[in-house]
Design a protein around this motif. Structure first.
Motif, PDB file in Angstrom:
ATOM      1  N   SER A  55       0.809  -1.227   0.000  1.00 12.76           N
ATOM      2  CA  SER A  55       0.000   0.000   0.000  1.00 12.76           C
ATOM      3  C   SER A  55       0.839   1.273   0.000  1.00 12.76           C
ATOM      4  O   SER A  55       0.409   2.302  -0.541  1.00 12.76           O
ATOM      5  CB  SER A  55      -0.928   0.017   1.220  1.00 12.76           C
ATOM      6  N   PHE A  56       2.047   1.226   0.591  1.00 14.22           N
ATOM      7  CA  PHE A  56       2.833   2.460   0.724  1.00 14.22           C
ATOM      8  C   PHE A  56       4.124   2.459  -0.074  1.00 14.22           C
ATOM      9  O   PHE A  56       4.383   3.392  -0.850  1.00 14.22           O
ATOM     10  CB  PHE A  56       3.162   2.717   2.195  1.00 14.22           C
ATOM     11  N   GLU A  57       4.950   1.463   0.106  1.00 13.53           N
ATOM     12  CA  GLU A  57       6.307   1.511  -0.440  1.00 13.53           C
ATOM     13  C   GLU A  57       6.332   1.711  -1.958  1.00 13.53           C
ATOM     14  O   GLU A  57       7.129   2.520  -2.469  1.00 13.53           O
ATOM     15  CB  GLU A  57       7.084   0.238  -0.075  1.00 13.53           C
ATOM     16  N   ASN A  58       5.493   1.004  -2.680  1.00 21.24           N
ATOM     17  CA  ASN A  58       5.492   1.119  -4.137  1.00 21.24           C
ATOM     18  C   ASN A  58       5.156   2.543  -4.582  1.00 21.24           C
ATOM     19  O   ASN A  58       5.823   3.111  -5.454  1.00 21.24           O
ATOM     20  CB  ASN A  58       4.500   0.126  -4.752  1.00 21.24           C
ATOM     21  N   LYS A  59       4.118   3.127  -3.971  1.00 22.91           N
ATOM     22  CA  LYS A  59       3.756   4.503  -4.311  1.00 22.91           C
ATOM     23  C   LYS A  59       4.845   5.480  -3.879  1.00 22.91           C
ATOM     24  O   LYS A  59       5.132   6.459  -4.582  1.00 22.91           O
ATOM     25  CB  LYS A  59       2.431   4.883  -3.648  1.00 22.91           C
ATOM     26  N   PHE A  60       5.434   5.231  -2.726  1.00 22.80           N
ATOM     27  CA  PHE A  60       6.502   6.102  -2.229  1.00 22.80           C
ATOM     28  C   PHE A  60       7.683   6.121  -3.184  1.00 22.80           C
ATOM     29  O   PHE A  60       8.241   7.187  -3.489  1.00 22.80           O
ATOM     30  CB  PHE A  60       6.946   5.619  -0.845  1.00 22.80           C
ATOM     31  N   LEU A  61       8.070   4.960  -3.682  1.00 28.14           N
ATOM     32  CA  LEU A  61       9.201   4.893  -4.616  1.00 28.14           C
ATOM     33  C   LEU A  61       8.856   5.555  -5.948  1.00 28.14           C
ATOM     34  O   LEU A  61       9.713   6.181  -6.578  1.00 28.14           O
ATOM     35  CB  LEU A  61       9.625   3.437  -4.820  1.00 28.14           C
ATOM     36  N   GLU A  62       7.616   5.430  -6.378  1.00 24.20           N
ATOM     37  CA  GLU A  62       7.185   6.113  -7.606  1.00 24.20           C
ATOM     38  C   GLU A  62       7.266   7.629  -7.443  1.00 24.20           C
ATOM     39  O   GLU A  62       7.741   8.342  -8.337  1.00 24.20           O
ATOM     40  CB  GLU A  62       5.750   5.713  -7.955  1.00 24.20           C
ATOM     41  N   GLU A  63       6.796   8.135  -6.291  1.00 26.53           N
ATOM     42  CA  GLU A  63       6.856   9.568  -6.028  1.00 26.53           C
ATOM     43  C   GLU A  63       8.295  10.042  -5.880  1.00 26.53           C
ATOM     44  O   GLU A  63       8.652  11.148  -6.298  1.00 26.53           O
ATOM     45  CB  GLU A  63       6.057   9.904  -4.770  1.00 26.53           C
ATOM     46  N   THR A  64       9.130   9.205  -5.280  1.00 30.98           N
ATOM     47  CA  THR A  64      10.551   9.531  -5.148  1.00 30.98           C
ATOM     48  C   THR A  64      11.196   9.659  -6.517  1.00 30.98           C
ATOM     49  O   THR A  64      11.982  10.577  -6.775  1.00 30.98           O
ATOM     50  CB  THR A  64      11.272   8.444  -4.327  1.00 30.98           C
ATOM     51  N   ASN A  65      10.881   8.729  -7.404  1.00 26.03           N
ATOM     52  CA  ASN A  65      11.421   8.758  -8.763  1.00 26.03           C
ATOM     53  C   ASN A  65      10.998  10.045  -9.483  1.00 26.03           C
ATOM     54  O   ASN A  65      11.817  10.711 -10.128  1.00 26.03           O
ATOM     55  CB  ASN A  65      10.921   7.536  -9.532  1.00 26.03           C
ATOM     56  N   ARG A  66       9.726  10.412  -9.352  1.00 26.52           N
ATOM     57  CA  ARG A  66       9.222  11.631  -9.991  1.00 26.52           C
ATOM     58  C   ARG A  66       9.878  12.879  -9.406  1.00 26.52           C
ATOM     59  O   ARG A  66      10.304  13.772 -10.142  1.00 26.52           O
ATOM     60  CB  ARG A  66       7.696  11.718  -9.790  1.00 26.52           C
ATOM     61  N   PHE A  67       9.979  12.932  -8.075  1.00 25.25           N
ATOM     62  CA  PHE A  67      10.536  14.105  -7.409  1.00 25.25           C
ATOM     63  C   PHE A  67      11.991  14.334  -7.797  1.00 25.25           C
ATOM     64  O   PHE A  67      12.396  15.449  -8.142  1.00 25.25           O
ATOM     65  CB  PHE A  67      10.422  13.935  -5.891  1.00 25.25           C
ATOM     66  N   TYR A  68      12.796  13.279  -7.762  1.00 26.99           N
ATOM     67  CA  TYR A  68      14.225  13.443  -8.024  1.00 26.99           C
ATOM     68  C   TYR A  68      14.549  13.513  -9.512  1.00 26.99           C
ATOM     69  O   TYR A  68      15.632  13.987  -9.883  1.00 26.99           O
ATOM     70  CB  TYR A  68      15.024  12.345  -7.325  1.00 26.99           C
ATOM     71  N   ALA A  69      13.638  13.082 -10.378  1.00 26.21           N
ATOM     72  CA  ALA A  69      13.829  13.306 -11.814  1.00 26.21           C
ATOM     73  C   ALA A  69      13.792  14.810 -12.092  1.00 26.21           C
ATOM     74  O   ALA A  69      14.641  15.348 -12.826  1.00 26.21           O
ATOM     75  CB  ALA A  69      12.753  12.579 -12.613  1.00 26.21           C
ATOM     76  N   ALA A  70      12.807  15.493 -11.493  1.00 27.81           N
ATOM     77  CA  ALA A  70      12.712  16.946 -11.644  1.00 27.81           C
ATOM     78  C   ALA A  70      13.876  17.651 -10.960  1.00 27.81           C
ATOM     79  O   ALA A  70      14.446  18.617 -11.492  1.00 27.81           O
ATOM     80  CB  ALA A  70      11.384  17.439 -11.075  1.00 27.81           C
ATOM     81  N   GLU A  71      14.256  17.168  -9.787  1.00 31.21           N
ATOM     82  CA  GLU A  71      15.367  17.772  -9.043  1.00 31.21           C
ATOM     83  C   GLU A  71      16.676  17.629  -9.810  1.00 31.21           C
ATOM     84  O   GLU A  71      17.496  18.550  -9.847  1.00 31.21           O
ATOM     85  CB  GLU A  71      15.486  17.110  -7.671  1.00 31.21           C
ATOM     86  N   GLY A  72      16.879  16.471 -10.438  1.00 29.89           N
ATOM     87  CA  GLY A  72      18.092  16.239 -11.214  1.00 29.89           C
ATOM     88  C   GLY A  72      18.205  17.192 -12.392  1.00 29.89           C
ATOM     89  O   GLY A  72      19.280  17.719 -12.676  1.00 29.89           O
ATOM     90  N   ALA A 119      18.996   3.824  -4.485  1.00 31.47           N
ATOM     91  CA  ALA A 119      19.242   3.505  -5.900  1.00 31.47           C
ATOM     92  C   ALA A 119      18.490   4.469  -6.816  1.00 31.47           C
ATOM     93  O   ALA A 119      19.030   4.923  -7.842  1.00 31.47           O
ATOM     94  CB  ALA A 119      18.824   2.060  -6.190  1.00 31.47           C
ATOM     95  N   ILE A 120      17.256   4.802  -6.465  1.00 35.84           N
ATOM     96  CA  ILE A 120      16.462   5.730  -7.276  1.00 35.84           C
ATOM     97  C   ILE A 120      17.068   7.132  -7.234  1.00 35.84           C
ATOM     98  O   ILE A 120      17.197   7.804  -8.265  1.00 35.84           O
ATOM     99  CB  ILE A 120      15.007   5.760  -6.787  1.00 35.84           C
ATOM    100  N   VAL A 121      17.448   7.575  -6.049  1.00 34.00           N
ATOM    101  CA  VAL A 121      18.016   8.921  -5.912  1.00 34.00           C
ATOM    102  C   VAL A 121      19.309   9.036  -6.713  1.00 34.00           C
ATOM    103  O   VAL A 121      19.522  10.012  -7.447  1.00 34.00           O
ATOM    104  CB  VAL A 121      18.270   9.252  -4.428  1.00 34.00           C
ATOM    105  N   GLU A 122      20.185   8.047  -6.609  1.00 30.73           N
ATOM    106  CA  GLU A 122      21.449   8.066  -7.344  1.00 30.73           C
ATOM    107  C   GLU A 122      21.211   8.033  -8.849  1.00 30.73           C
ATOM    108  O   GLU A 122      21.881   8.723  -9.614  1.00 30.73           O
ATOM    109  CB  GLU A 122      22.321   6.888  -6.918  1.00 30.73           C
ATOM    110  N   LYS A 123      20.239   7.232  -9.271  1.00 32.36           N
ATOM    111  CA  LYS A 123      19.940   7.145 -10.704  1.00 32.36           C
ATOM    112  C   LYS A 123      19.443   8.472 -11.249  1.00 32.36           C
ATOM    113  O   LYS A 123      19.914   8.944 -12.295  1.00 32.36           O
ATOM    114  CB  LYS A 123      18.892   6.062 -10.949  1.00 32.36           C
ATOM    115  N   GLN A 124      18.501   9.112 -10.558  1.00 28.87           N
ATOM    116  CA  GLN A 124      17.902  10.335 -11.068  1.00 28.87           C
ATOM    117  C   GLN A 124      18.813  11.559 -10.935  1.00 28.87           C
ATOM    118  O   GLN A 124      18.740  12.479 -11.758  1.00 28.87           O
ATOM    119  CB  GLN A 124      16.573  10.611 -10.359  1.00 28.87           C
TER     120      GLN A 124
END
Length: 218
Positions: A96-113, A154-159
């Motif tokens: 219920s949480f982790e999958n959505k959290f990682l998706e939002e993390t990916n979106r947030f740090y893509a823009a930040e990058g 891993a997501i933060v480093e990638k983005q």
């Protein structure tokens, strides 16, 4: 939701204490029966948290608070920790949480990058990335599950690095070339100044030695 969960946990603890002997003898001897605490968790999950509206509002609220913190706002970390502990106790943290959290993390740090590569010089960019990684590790320690850390980092480093590696390398080369050109320019200016100092200028000449140097420098 937090108050609802805290009330439920307190009431189940009282019931379990009242029927402690029953819970540890009769229920323990029959493998098909759940403990009073486990039955309470299942009832809470079935009648409250599985309601899609309740679950969506809870998860979206947690994600919104985390995004606010990432943007520099102060939030109630203890509240998030209690809610995520609730999801872990109900065994729905990952689904219920982790999958959505990682998706939002990916979106947030893509823009930040993208913003980092466009606006900051390389040393400042790398320093900022280091700080962001440390902040995410701190979030894991404060309220996220330890099992989330590897996927999160891993997501933060990638983005922040992987997706923009070519742009970062290009900036490094451009800044190195700019530094080399500036170094050569300064060396050339110093040589011209030295040469001007060696040339004896006639007293009636309309340009002084310093003026000659300045005109050569522009």
């Amino acid at each position: 939701m937090d108050k609802c969960w805290q009330d439920h946990a307190r009431q189940m603890s009282m019931i379990r204490n009242i029927f402690l002997f029953l819970d540890r003898t009769y229920v323990f001897q029959i493998s098909m029966l759940s403990s009073i605490w486990d039955m309470g968790l299942e009832l809470f999950k079935s009648y409250i948290i599985r309601d899609q509206n309740v679950q969506s509002r809870t998860i979206d609220g947690i994600l919104l608070l985390i995004e606010k913190e990432r943007n520099g706002e102060m939030i109630d970390r203890c509240l998030i920790q209690r809610l995520l502990s609730m999801l872990s106790d109900l065994q729905i943290y990952q689904v219920s949480f982790e999958n959505k959290f990682l998706e939002e993390t990916n979106r947030f740090y893509a823009a930040e990058g993208r913003k980092l590569v466009q606006k900051k010089e390389i040393p400042g960019c790398l320093y900022h990335i280091k700080n962001l990684l440390e902040e995410e590790v701190d979030r894991v320690r404060a309220y996220l599950s330890l099992n989330t850390q590897k996927l999160l980092i891993a997501i933060v480093e990638k983005q922040l690095l992987g997706e923009h590696l070519s742009a970062v390398l290009q900036k490094v080369c451009e800044q190195a070339e700019a530094g080399e050109v500036e170094s050569r320019r300064r060396s050339s200016l110093q040589s011209r100044e030295h040469m001007c100092d060696l040339i004896p200028g006639p007293g009636n000449h309309h340009l002084s030695q310093r003026q000659m140097f300045n005109s050569l420098s522009h």
